[in-house]
Design a protein around this motif. Structure first.
Motif, PDB file in Angstrom:
ATOM      1  N   PHE A 266      36.283  41.934  95.320  1.00 46.97           N
ATOM      2  CA  PHE A 266      37.262  41.579  96.363  1.00 46.97           C
ATOM      3  C   PHE A 266      38.349  40.685  95.773  1.00 46.97           C
ATOM      4  O   PHE A 266      39.531  40.834  96.085  1.00 46.97           O
ATOM      5  N   ASP A 267      37.938  39.734  94.932  1.00 44.41           N
ATOM      6  CA  ASP A 267      38.892  38.818  94.325  1.00 44.41           C
ATOM      7  C   ASP A 267      39.814  39.550  93.366  1.00 44.41           C
ATOM      8  O   ASP A 267      41.024  39.308  93.326  1.00 44.41           O
ATOM      9  N   ILE A 268      39.251  40.486  92.607  1.00 43.88           N
ATOM     10  CA  ILE A 268      40.039  41.235  91.623  1.00 43.88           C
ATOM     11  C   ILE A 268      41.077  42.120  92.302  1.00 43.88           C
ATOM     12  O   ILE A 268      42.235  42.190  91.876  1.00 43.88           O
ATOM     13  N   PHE A 269      40.669  42.773  93.389  1.00 45.16           N
ATOM     14  CA  PHE A 269      41.576  43.700  94.081  1.00 45.16           C
ATOM     15  C   PHE A 269      42.306  43.054  95.268  1.00 45.16           C
ATOM     16  O   PHE A 269      42.941  43.741  96.057  1.00 45.16           O
ATOM     17  N   LYS A 270      42.188  41.719  95.380  1.00 47.69           N
ATOM     18  CA  LYS A 270      42.892  40.955  96.414  1.00 47.69           C
ATOM     19  C   LYS A 270      42.591  41.464  97.826  1.00 47.69           C
ATOM     20  O   LYS A 270      43.482  41.641  98.656  1.00 47.69           O
ATOM     21  N   ILE A 271      41.328  41.683  98.076  1.00 47.03           N
ATOM     22  CA  ILE A 271      40.878  42.113  99.403  1.00 47.03           C
ATOM     23  C   ILE A 271      40.592  40.877 100.244  1.00 47.03           C
ATOM     24  O   ILE A 271      39.956  39.929  99.771  1.00 47.03           O
ATOM     25  N   ASN A 272      41.071  40.871 101.483  1.00 52.05           N
ATOM     26  CA  ASN A 272      40.840  39.739 102.381  1.00 52.05           C
ATOM     27  C   ASN A 272      39.355  39.679 102.727  1.00 52.05           C
ATOM     28  O   ASN A 272      38.815  40.576 103.373  1.00 52.05           O
ATOM     29  N   THR A 273      38.696  38.611 102.275  1.00 49.57           N
ATOM     30  CA  THR A 273      37.244  38.507 102.418  1.00 49.57           C
ATOM     31  C   THR A 273      36.802  38.513 103.877  1.00 49.57           C
ATOM     32  O   THR A 273      35.861  39.218 104.241  1.00 49.57           O
ATOM     33  N   LEU A 274      37.480  37.742 104.732  1.00 51.33           N
ATOM     34  CA  LEU A 274      37.078  37.655 106.131  1.00 51.33           C
ATOM     35  C   LEU A 274      37.199  39.003 106.823  1.00 51.33           C
ATOM     36  O   LEU A 274      36.275  39.434 107.527  1.00 51.33           O
ATOM     37  N   GLN A 275      38.331  39.690 106.631  1.00 47.17           N
ATOM     38  CA  GLN A 275      38.519  40.989 107.268  1.00 47.17           C
ATOM     39  C   GLN A 275      37.474  41.992 106.788  1.00 47.17           C
ATOM     40  O   GLN A 275      36.926  42.766 107.583  1.00 47.17           O
ATOM     41  N   ALA A 276      37.202  41.983 105.496  1.00 50.47           N
ATOM     42  CA  ALA A 276      36.194  42.897 104.945  1.00 50.47           C
ATOM     43  C   ALA A 276      34.813  42.587 105.503  1.00 50.47           C
ATOM     44  O   ALA A 276      34.033  43.498 105.800  1.00 50.47           O
ATOM     45  N   ILE A 277      34.513  41.304 105.667  1.00 50.00           N
ATOM     46  CA  ILE A 277      33.215  40.911 106.197  1.00 50.00           C
ATOM     47  C   ILE A 277      33.053  41.379 107.635  1.00 50.00           C
ATOM     48  O   ILE A 277      31.984  41.863 108.035  1.00 50.00           O
ATOM     49  N   VAL A 278      34.113  41.258 108.433  1.00 51.58           N
ATOM     50  CA  VAL A 278      34.046  41.705 109.824  1.00 51.58           C
ATOM     51  C   VAL A 278      33.816  43.212 109.883  1.00 51.58           C
ATOM     52  O   VAL A 278      32.972  43.694 110.658  1.00 51.58           O
ATOM     53  N   VAL A 279      34.540  43.971 109.071  1.00 53.04           N
ATOM     54  CA  VAL A 279      34.342  45.424 109.015  1.00 53.04           C
ATOM     55  C   VAL A 279      32.938  45.747 108.531  1.00 53.04           C
ATOM     56  O   VAL A 279      32.270  46.657 109.044  1.00 53.04           O
ATOM     57  N   ASN A 280      32.459  44.979 107.558  1.00 54.25           N
ATOM     58  CA  ASN A 280      31.120  45.172 107.011  1.00 54.25           C
ATOM     59  C   ASN A 280      30.061  45.113 108.114  1.00 54.25           C
ATOM     60  O   ASN A 280      29.100  45.884 108.114  1.00 54.25           O
ATOM     61  N   TYR A 281      30.250  44.219 109.075  1.00 55.27           N
ATOM     62  CA  TYR A 281      29.245  44.061 110.122  1.00 55.27           C
ATOM     63  C   TYR A 281      29.236  45.214 111.114  1.00 55.27           C
ATOM     64  O   TYR A 281      28.186  45.576 111.631  1.00 55.27           O
ATOM     65  N   ILE A 282      30.370  45.803 111.394  1.00 51.42           N
ATOM     66  CA  ILE A 282      30.372  46.971 112.292  1.00 51.42           C
ATOM     67  C   ILE A 282      29.723  48.168 111.577  1.00 51.42           C
ATOM     68  O   ILE A 282      29.047  48.988 112.207  1.00 51.42           O
ATOM     69  N   ILE A 283      29.909  48.255 110.254  1.00 54.85           N
ATOM     70  CA  ILE A 283      29.253  49.308 109.471  1.00 54.85           C
ATOM     71  C   ILE A 283      27.745  49.087 109.470  1.00 54.85           C
ATOM     72  O   ILE A 283      26.951  50.013 109.710  1.00 54.85           O
ATOM     73  N   ALA A 284      27.320  47.837 109.211  1.00 55.84           N
ATOM     74  CA  ALA A 284      25.891  47.516 109.198  1.00 55.84           C
ATOM     75  C   ALA A 284      25.279  47.720 110.579  1.00 55.84           C
ATOM     76  O   ALA A 284      24.144  48.200 110.711  1.00 55.84           O
ATOM     77  N   LEU A 285      26.024  47.366 111.629  1.00 59.06           N
ATOM     78  CA  LEU A 285      25.568  47.590 113.007  1.00 59.06           C
ATOM     79  C   LEU A 285      25.326  49.073 113.250  1.00 59.06           C
ATOM     80  O   LEU A 285      24.305  49.470 113.827  1.00 59.06           O
ATOM     81  N   SER A 286      26.252  49.910 112.801  1.00 63.16           N
ATOM     82  CA  SER A 286      26.129  51.359 112.984  1.00 63.16           C
ATOM     83  C   SER A 286      24.896  51.911 112.282  1.00 63.16           C
ATOM     84  O   SER A 286      24.173  52.754 112.832  1.00 63.16           O
ATOM     85  N   PHE A 287      24.629  51.433 111.067  1.00 61.94           N
ATOM     86  CA  PHE A 287      23.454  51.888 110.331  1.00 61.94           C
ATOM     87  C   PHE A 287      22.175  51.431 111.025  1.00 61.94           C
ATOM     88  O   PHE A 287      21.178  52.159 111.049  1.00 61.94           O
ATOM     89  N   GLY A 288      22.198  50.220 111.579  1.00 58.76           N
ATOM     90  CA  GLY A 288      21.025  49.720 112.289  1.00 58.76           C
ATOM     91  C   GLY A 288      20.692  50.560 113.505  1.00 58.76           C
ATOM     92  O   GLY A 288      19.531  50.902 113.762  1.00 58.76           O
TER      93      GLY A 288
END
Length: 286
Positions: free
Chosen positions: A21-43
């Motif tokens: 994320f740091d290398i590709f300048k990805i916004n950590t907070l936004q990615a984390i929020v998206v990560n949780y909807i993905i994890a929610l879907s898998f659950g």
């Protein structure tokens, strides 16, 4: 044992993803929020327990899941910042040294035994966090370099303690995916509130790569937690399980940092990592 091995491997990859994320300048907070909807879907997709959404708040584990959701998004964000500011090895050590917190919790709540070896291990763990955060072999560690590793240390310990306690006291066999989905769902909702606040204050800047980063993070994040919960239900004793899990992640993450990101560790860092491994063995097998 296979569940524990898989959890270690995937958990180590999470630190690598944060570094990317740091290398590709990805916004950590936004990615984390998206990560949780993905994890929610898998659950939800992997859950064999059919419970209407309106009845989820009535489950015995809901309050625990809600609190863990708040901690998940907070500590996950701190993990990302620590990986980027202090390095993969420091983030790994700080997060995994938190094993001392569940042990102290067990001493206080479950009246588990305490002795010289266990106390020594706890002290060594704190020293390890300090040394692993060092940026120079000659200059003292600056407080600003300790803030995020210490926050990660405390937050991870509380999560481990809470997750184990709620899982063993309230979550029935087969309910793990739904339990995890609820945690991730609560974390996602809390994250959305933060983003809305940023939008109101004019600090929100959307980029599509943040969504891709969230997807990349969400899938391994879900399975790391699911495999760990399944490992809890095996015959492996908690002290042994946490020992293997935490030492494995510290070592594997350090290997990744050295091989893929060419991170350079100074003498203090190596001593800190060594003390980290020793302290985990001390407090777990005391």
């Amino acid at each position: 044992m296979i569940y524990l091995v898989l959890s270690i491997l995937i958990s180590s990859l999470l630190f690598v993803i944060f570094k990317l994320f740091d290398i590709f300048k990805i916004n950590t907070l936004q990615a984390i929020v998206v990560n949780y909807i993905i994890a929610l879907s898998f659950g939800i997709a992997t859950s064999n327990t059919l419970v209407p959404i309106t009845q989820i708040p009535q489950q015995n584990w809901f309050i625990g899941a809600f609190c863990l959701g708040f901690l998940f998004i907070s500590v996950f964000n701190v993990m990302g910042i620590t990986s980027q500011k202090n390095g993969l090895s420091v983030a790994s050590v700080a997060g995994k040294m938190s094993v001392v917190i569940p042990i102290v919790f067990g001493i206080i709540v479950y009246n588990e035994g305490i002795g010289f070896v266990k106390i020594t291990g706890i002290v060594l763990a704190l020293i390890a966090v300090y040394l692993s955060s060092a940026k120079s072999d000659t200059n003292p560690v600056k407080l600003k370099n300790l803030i995020f590793p210490l926050l990660l240390f405390v937050g991870s310990g509380i999560i481990d303690t809470g997750l184990k306690y709620v899982e063993t006291t309230s979550v029935s066999s087969g309910e793990e995916p739904l339990f995890l989905a609820t945690i991730f769902g609560c974390a996602f909702i809390l994250g959305i509130f933060v983003i809305i606040t940023q939008m109101i204050n004019g600090k929100f800047k959307f980029q599509f790569k943040n969504i891709l980063g969230g997807v990349l993070l969400g899938i391994p994040n879900y399975y790391a937690m699911e495999f760990l919960l399944k490992a809890f239900k095996t015959d492996i004793e908690s002290s042994i399980l946490f020992t293997i899990n935490n030492v494995g992640i510290v070592l594997l993450t350090t290997v990744f940092a050295l091989l893929f990101f060419k991170e350079k560790l100074i003498k203090k860092n190596w001593i800190g990592i060594g003390l980290a491994i020793i302290s985990i063995l001390f407090v777990s097998f005391a």
